[in-house]
Design a protein around this motif. Sequence first.
Motif, PDB file in Angstrom:
ATOM      1  N   ILE A  49      -6.752  -0.002 -12.997  1.00 24.15           N
ATOM      2  CA  ILE A  49      -6.256   1.639 -12.907  1.00 24.15           C
ATOM      3  C   ILE A  49      -5.843   2.164 -11.502  1.00 24.15           C
ATOM      4  O   ILE A  49      -6.409   1.956 -10.507  1.00 24.15           O
ATOM      5  CB  ILE A  49      -7.282   2.213 -13.301  1.00 24.15           C
ATOM      6  N   GLY A  50      -4.797   2.676 -11.655  1.00 23.10           N
ATOM      7  CA  GLY A  50      -4.320   3.463 -10.443  1.00 23.10           C
ATOM      8  C   GLY A  50      -3.759   4.821 -10.377  1.00 23.10           C
ATOM      9  O   GLY A  50      -3.454   5.469 -11.521  1.00 23.10           O
ATOM     10  N   TYR A  51      -4.010   5.499  -9.296  1.00 24.71           N
ATOM     11  CA  TYR A  51      -3.985   7.279  -9.172  1.00 24.71           C
ATOM     12  C   TYR A  51      -3.761   7.651  -8.026  1.00 24.71           C
ATOM     13  O   TYR A  51      -4.411   6.811  -6.895  1.00 24.71           O
ATOM     14  CB  TYR A  51      -4.923   7.731 -10.112  1.00 24.71           C
ATOM     15  N   PRO A  52      -3.094   8.681  -7.748  1.00 28.03           N
ATOM     16  CA  PRO A  52      -2.976   9.435  -6.404  1.00 28.03           C
ATOM     17  C   PRO A  52      -4.173  10.294  -6.158  1.00 28.03           C
ATOM     18  O   PRO A  52      -4.793  10.957  -6.910  1.00 28.03           O
ATOM     19  CB  PRO A  52      -1.991  10.346  -6.499  1.00 28.03           C
ATOM     20  N   VAL A  53      -4.884   9.942  -4.953  1.00 27.68           N
ATOM     21  CA  VAL A  53      -6.124  10.793  -4.676  1.00 27.68           C
ATOM     22  C   VAL A  53      -5.619  12.207  -4.282  1.00 27.68           C
ATOM     23  O   VAL A  53      -4.603  12.365  -3.607  1.00 27.68           O
ATOM     24  CB  VAL A  53      -6.840  10.229  -3.539  1.00 27.68           C
ATOM     25  N   GLN A  54      -6.387  13.211  -4.641  1.00 30.33           N
ATOM     26  CA  GLN A  54      -6.089  14.650  -4.382  1.00 30.33           C
ATOM     27  C   GLN A  54      -7.395  15.527  -4.032  1.00 30.33           C
ATOM     28  O   GLN A  54      -8.671  15.306  -4.598  1.00 30.33           O
ATOM     29  CB  GLN A  54      -5.758  15.479  -5.772  1.00 30.33           C
ATOM     30  N   TYR A  55      -7.296  15.610  -2.570  1.00 27.38           N
ATOM     31  CA  TYR A  55      -8.532  16.009  -2.102  1.00 27.38           C
ATOM     32  C   TYR A  55      -9.617  15.208  -2.059  1.00 27.38           C
ATOM     33  O   TYR A  55     -10.581  15.801  -2.246  1.00 27.38           O
ATOM     34  CB  TYR A  55      -8.757  17.627  -2.435  1.00 27.38           C
ATOM     35  N   ALA A  82      -6.120   3.310  -5.529  1.00 26.76           N
ATOM     36  CA  ALA A  82      -5.924   4.616  -5.199  1.00 26.76           C
ATOM     37  C   ALA A  82      -4.890   4.908  -4.120  1.00 26.76           C
ATOM     38  O   ALA A  82      -5.120   4.046  -2.912  1.00 26.76           O
ATOM     39  CB  ALA A  82      -7.441   5.171  -4.546  1.00 26.76           C
ATOM     40  N   THR A  83      -3.985   5.689  -4.626  1.00 28.65           N
ATOM     41  CA  THR A  83      -2.837   5.903  -3.511  1.00 28.65           C
ATOM     42  C   THR A  83      -3.197   6.979  -2.812  1.00 28.65           C
ATOM     43  O   THR A  83      -3.865   7.994  -3.051  1.00 28.65           O
ATOM     44  CB  THR A  83      -1.675   5.710  -3.908  1.00 28.65           C
ATOM     45  N   MET A  84      -2.693   7.239  -1.320  1.00 32.40           N
ATOM     46  CA  MET A  84      -2.945   8.457  -0.723  1.00 32.40           C
ATOM     47  C   MET A  84      -1.882   8.601   0.544  1.00 32.40           C
ATOM     48  O   MET A  84      -1.258   7.676   0.951  1.00 32.40           O
ATOM     49  CB  MET A  84      -4.192   8.364  -0.105  1.00 32.40           C
ATOM     50  N   GLY A  85      -1.832   9.752   1.122  1.00 33.00           N
ATOM     51  CA  GLY A  85      -1.056  10.047   2.109  1.00 33.00           C
ATOM     52  C   GLY A  85      -1.507   9.703   3.277  1.00 33.00           C
ATOM     53  O   GLY A  85      -0.744   9.418   4.209  1.00 33.00           O
ATOM     54  N   LEU A  86      -2.985   9.635   3.585  1.00 33.40           N
ATOM     55  CA  LEU A  86      -3.781   9.669   4.651  1.00 33.40           C
ATOM     56  C   LEU A  86      -4.803   8.782   4.513  1.00 33.40           C
ATOM     57  O   LEU A  86      -4.995   7.637   4.872  1.00 33.40           O
ATOM     58  CB  LEU A  86      -3.465  10.822   5.680  1.00 33.40           C
ATOM     59  N   PHE A  87      -6.033   9.479   4.223  1.00 35.22           N
ATOM     60  CA  PHE A  87      -7.229   9.130   4.325  1.00 35.22           C
ATOM     61  C   PHE A  87      -8.131   9.814   3.107  1.00 35.22           C
ATOM     62  O   PHE A  87      -7.820  10.875   2.921  1.00 35.22           O
ATOM     63  CB  PHE A  87      -7.866   9.243   5.402  1.00 35.22           C
ATOM     64  N   SER A  88      -8.847   8.959   2.323  1.00 39.07           N
ATOM     65  CA  SER A  88      -9.611   9.605   1.360  1.00 39.07           C
ATOM     66  C   SER A  88     -10.900   9.150   1.147  1.00 39.07           C
ATOM     67  O   SER A  88     -11.819   9.856   0.515  1.00 39.07           O
ATOM     68  CB  SER A  88      -9.007   9.152  -0.036  1.00 39.07           C
ATOM     69  N   GLY A 108     -13.743  -4.187  -8.257  1.00 42.15           N
ATOM     70  CA  GLY A 108     -13.194  -3.701  -6.767  1.00 42.15           C
ATOM     71  C   GLY A 108     -12.373  -2.760  -6.715  1.00 42.15           C
ATOM     72  O   GLY A 108     -12.129  -2.068  -7.699  1.00 42.15           O
ATOM     73  N   GLY A 109     -11.800  -2.395  -5.420  1.00 38.31           N
ATOM     74  CA  GLY A 109     -11.122  -1.304  -5.271  1.00 38.31           C
ATOM     75  C   GLY A 109     -10.032  -1.645  -3.961  1.00 38.31           C
ATOM     76  O   GLY A 109     -10.451  -2.222  -3.047  1.00 38.31           O
ATOM     77  N   LEU A 110      -9.095  -0.805  -3.978  1.00 37.63           N
ATOM     78  CA  LEU A 110      -7.900  -1.058  -3.125  1.00 37.63           C
ATOM     79  C   LEU A 110      -7.299   0.342  -2.837  1.00 37.63           C
ATOM     80  O   LEU A 110      -6.941   1.180  -3.561  1.00 37.63           O
ATOM     81  CB  LEU A 110      -6.880  -1.710  -3.513  1.00 37.63           C
ATOM     82  N   HIS A 111      -7.166   0.790  -1.440  1.00 32.59           N
ATOM     83  CA  HIS A 111      -6.675   1.896  -0.876  1.00 32.59           C
ATOM     84  C   HIS A 111      -5.246   1.542  -0.264  1.00 32.59           C
ATOM     85  O   HIS A 111      -5.132   0.769   0.485  1.00 32.59           O
ATOM     86  CB  HIS A 111      -7.403   2.442   0.061  1.00 32.59           C
ATOM     87  N   LEU A 112      -4.266   2.307  -0.919  1.00 37.44           N
ATOM     88  CA  LEU A 112      -2.913   2.147  -0.200  1.00 37.44           C
ATOM     89  C   LEU A 112      -2.140   3.371   0.257  1.00 37.44           C
ATOM     90  O   LEU A 112      -2.184   4.354  -0.617  1.00 37.44           O
ATOM     91  CB  LEU A 112      -2.146   1.548  -1.370  1.00 37.44           C
ATOM     92  N   LYS A 113      -1.866   3.489   1.535  1.00 35.30           N
ATOM     93  CA  LYS A 113      -1.246   4.668   2.044  1.00 35.30           C
ATOM     94  C   LYS A 113       0.055   4.503   1.590  1.00 35.30           C
ATOM     95  O   LYS A 113       0.904   3.547   1.891  1.00 35.30           O
ATOM     96  CB  LYS A 113      -1.413   4.613   3.763  1.00 35.30           C
ATOM     97  N   MET A 114       0.376   5.636   1.214  1.00 30.59           N
ATOM     98  CA  MET A 114       2.050   5.602   0.709  1.00 30.59           C
ATOM     99  C   MET A 114       2.755   6.932   1.328  1.00 30.59           C
ATOM    100  O   MET A 114       1.864   7.964   1.589  1.00 30.59           O
ATOM    101  CB  MET A 114       2.238   5.684  -0.793  1.00 30.59           C
TER     102      MET A 114
END
Length: 253
Positions: A49-55, A82-88, A108-114
């Motif tokens: 499951i993927g989604y953009p983090v908001q705040y 989880a995709t993000m512009g900087l840090f979540s 598991g989980g993966l953070h990707l800066k985009m």
Amino acid sequence: MIGIYFSGTGNTRFCVDKFIKEYDQSNNSFSIEENETLEKIKNNNEIVIGYPVQYSNIPKILRDYIVSHPDVWRGKNIFIIATMGLFSGDGAGILARLLKKYGAIIVGGLHLKMPDSICDEKALKRSIEENKRLVMKAEEKVWKSVCNIKNGNPPQEGLGTAYHLAGLFGQRLYFFRKTKKYTDKLKINSRKCIACGLCEKLCPMDNIAMTDGMPVPGGQCTMCYRCISKCPKQAITLLGKKVIEQNDVSKYL
């Protein structure tokens, strides 16, 4: 394995698509906006499951999707991107905790800066070349994570107490109300608007309706920035007062 996602400007869709193709060379990824997606979830035990983090939180549209179908998650093995512009902080963790309530098994989980998708704010804006490098790094990170999963060592980014505290005190405590409800702050500049109707077609919430030949926003915006990034006249804003840069992941591929 299948991938499901919610994606505004294409960042998250790109990452989930890339993950699934690296994992088993398939194209089995689906938007939560598609009618067939729920049936796909029911029929598969391994899900990304993927989604953009908001705040440091889950987009309201995705939270509602999870909560509205509580029975389909039980016993599913789920990996979260989880995709993000900087840090979540705990970008993946917030969805993990919600899914666990419905019996899901988080593997598991993966953070990707985009590239940043907030079109009407100056913060986090980068050059095209910098954004291209970000996307390339994300691709490499996806490839490494898939290798680790196949070796029995899935990444655990965003999961656990330390990540939870980082997300809570980093943003969520201060901006909780931003994502608790849908927003009515979307604005359309009637002097710039050419009434093409594209924003109405793009909105995942049916939040924009053509009234007397002009688009009128309602109070159900999920802050995906899809309409803002695609408006041909840059007539739409949400958080800021004017469009700084329209963003779509296709610009950086």
